[in-house]
Design a protein around this motif. Structure first.
Motif, short mmCIF file in Angstrom:
data_model
loop_
_atom_site.label_atom_id
_atom_site.label_comp_id
_atom_site.label_asym_id
_atom_site.label_seq_id
_atom_site.Cartn_x
_atom_site.Cartn_y
_atom_site.Cartn_z
N ILE A 1 67.59 14.15 77.24
CA ILE A 1 68.63 14.98 76.63
C ILE A 1 69.05 16.03 77.65
N ALA A 2 70.29 15.96 78.09
CA ALA A 2 70.77 16.87 79.13
C ALA A 2 70.87 18.30 78.62
N THR A 3 71.38 18.47 77.41
CA THR A 3 71.53 19.81 76.82
C THR A 3 70.67 19.89 75.58
N LEU A 4 69.60 20.67 75.68
CA LEU A 4 68.64 20.78 74.58
C LEU A 4 69.07 21.90 73.63
N THR A 5 69.30 21.54 72.40
CA THR A 5 69.63 22.54 71.39
C THR A 5 68.35 23.10 70.79
N GLN A 6 68.48 24.21 70.09
CA GLN A 6 67.32 24.89 69.51
C GLN A 6 66.54 23.97 68.57
N GLY A 7 65.24 23.83 68.83
CA GLY A 7 64.38 23.07 67.94
C GLY A 7 64.48 21.57 68.07
N VAL A 8 65.16 21.05 69.11
CA VAL A 8 65.31 19.60 69.25
C VAL A 8 63.94 18.97 69.51
N LYS A 9 63.68 17.86 68.84
CA LYS A 9 62.38 17.21 68.96
C LYS A 9 62.42 16.09 70.01
N VAL A 10 61.27 15.88 70.64
CA VAL A 10 61.11 14.80 71.61
C VAL A 10 59.80 14.07 71.31
N ASP A 11 59.60 12.94 71.96
CA ASP A 11 58.39 12.14 71.73
C ASP A 11 57.40 12.40 72.87
#
Length: 289
Positions: free
Chosen positions: A220-230
């Motif tokens: 994800i190039a632009t991470l928004t607040q609270g974005v989840k990843v694995d």
């Protein structure tokens, strides 16, 4: 009457001897002489990129030799017996001399142990341990001249890397974002690694390490607040090393949002958050090489 019995008995004896002789001849053809294949040495320790040549010997001077590696991710071998170390691990090269009309096939094992090198890291080495001499070890109990310091987590040239990234095996300390950025130099002085440079991971660094360890969330190039990843694969591989797991809820990244905020990774919930730079979060550095 007795003369007839003697003649019959003699004939049977000759037939028996003739049959036995033929059986022995047939047996010698079906079971040729053993080749007694031997090697000049039967094992070797190499670093990634190094080569060695297997020198087989056999009483079958005209025999044709062949070579086969049990794991081409560790070592390859060509038709001349030249072995090339590829990545950390243990492989067995099976050496054969072909059978012919007189000799049996002969085989012998040649053990190859390889220590990887971070400058030539390969994807199958992800999850393995990195030592301060820059070597990568598949076996955590293998002898090493330097201390284990990191786990290989990503192989590639993204995220401003020449070859990849490794994550430190334990936390450095905790403090403000400015402390985390500045302490990276001290960490590097305390734990120098040949061929690598320590830094506070950016959000890109974290993402590529998660993906490298099997994470399914695309970059994800632009991470928004609270974005989840694995990050489960990353966490599982780190657990398997037997070293220190993350001990805090939040870890600073080097990625700034503004003059007063920066991104932190919340490993418990697998997400990135934006925090005030004065907050006290954990530091765990990554090794770029």
């Amino acid at each position: 009457m007795k003369r007839t019995n003697l003649l019959v008995g003699g004939a049977l004896l000759l037939a028996s001897l003739f049959t036995t002789s033929c059986d022995q001849i047939a047996s010698s053809l079906d079971n040729p002489v053993k080749s007694y294949l031997s090697l000049e040495k039967d094992s070797v320790l190499l670093l990634s990129g190094q080569t060695t040549t297997i020198n087989p010997k056999s009483i079958n001077d005209n025999g044709k030799y062949s070579f086969e590696s049990s794991d081409k991710n560790v070592a390859t071998v060509d038709e001349k017996g030249v072995v090339t170390a590829v990545g950390a691990g243990l492989a067995t090269i099976t050496v054969k001399v072909a059978a012919d009309d007189y000799y049996q096939e002969g085989t012998a094992p040649f053990k190859v142990k390889v220590y990887g090198v971070i400058g030539k890291a390969t994807e199958p080495e992800i999850g393995m341990l990195v030592c301060q001499d820059g070597h990568i070890h598949a076996d955590k109990d293998a002898e090493c001249t330097k201390n284990r310091i990191a786990m290989l987590a990503y192989v590639g040239n993204k995220s401003k890397c020449a070859h990849g990234l490794a994550i430190a095996l334990w936390d450095a300390k905790s403090g403000s974002w400015t402390d985390a950025v500045n302490y990276a130099e001290t960490w590097g002085e305390n734990y120098p690694v040949t061929g690598g440079t320590w830094r506070l991971p950016s959000t890109d660094d974290w993402q590529y390490m998660f993906i490298g360890c099997g994470g399914t969330t695309p970059y994800i190039a632009t991470l928004t607040q609270g974005v989840k990843v694995d990050s489960y694969g990353f966490f599982n591989k780190l657990t398997a090393t037997g070293y220190s797991l993350p001990s805090g809820y939040y870890y600073w990244t080097s990625t700034e949002d503004s003059e007063i905020t920066a991104k932190a990774w919340e490993f418990v919930n697998n997400r990135f958050e934006s925090w005030s730079k004065v907050y006290g979060d954990m530091f765990r550095y990554c090794l770029a090489f």
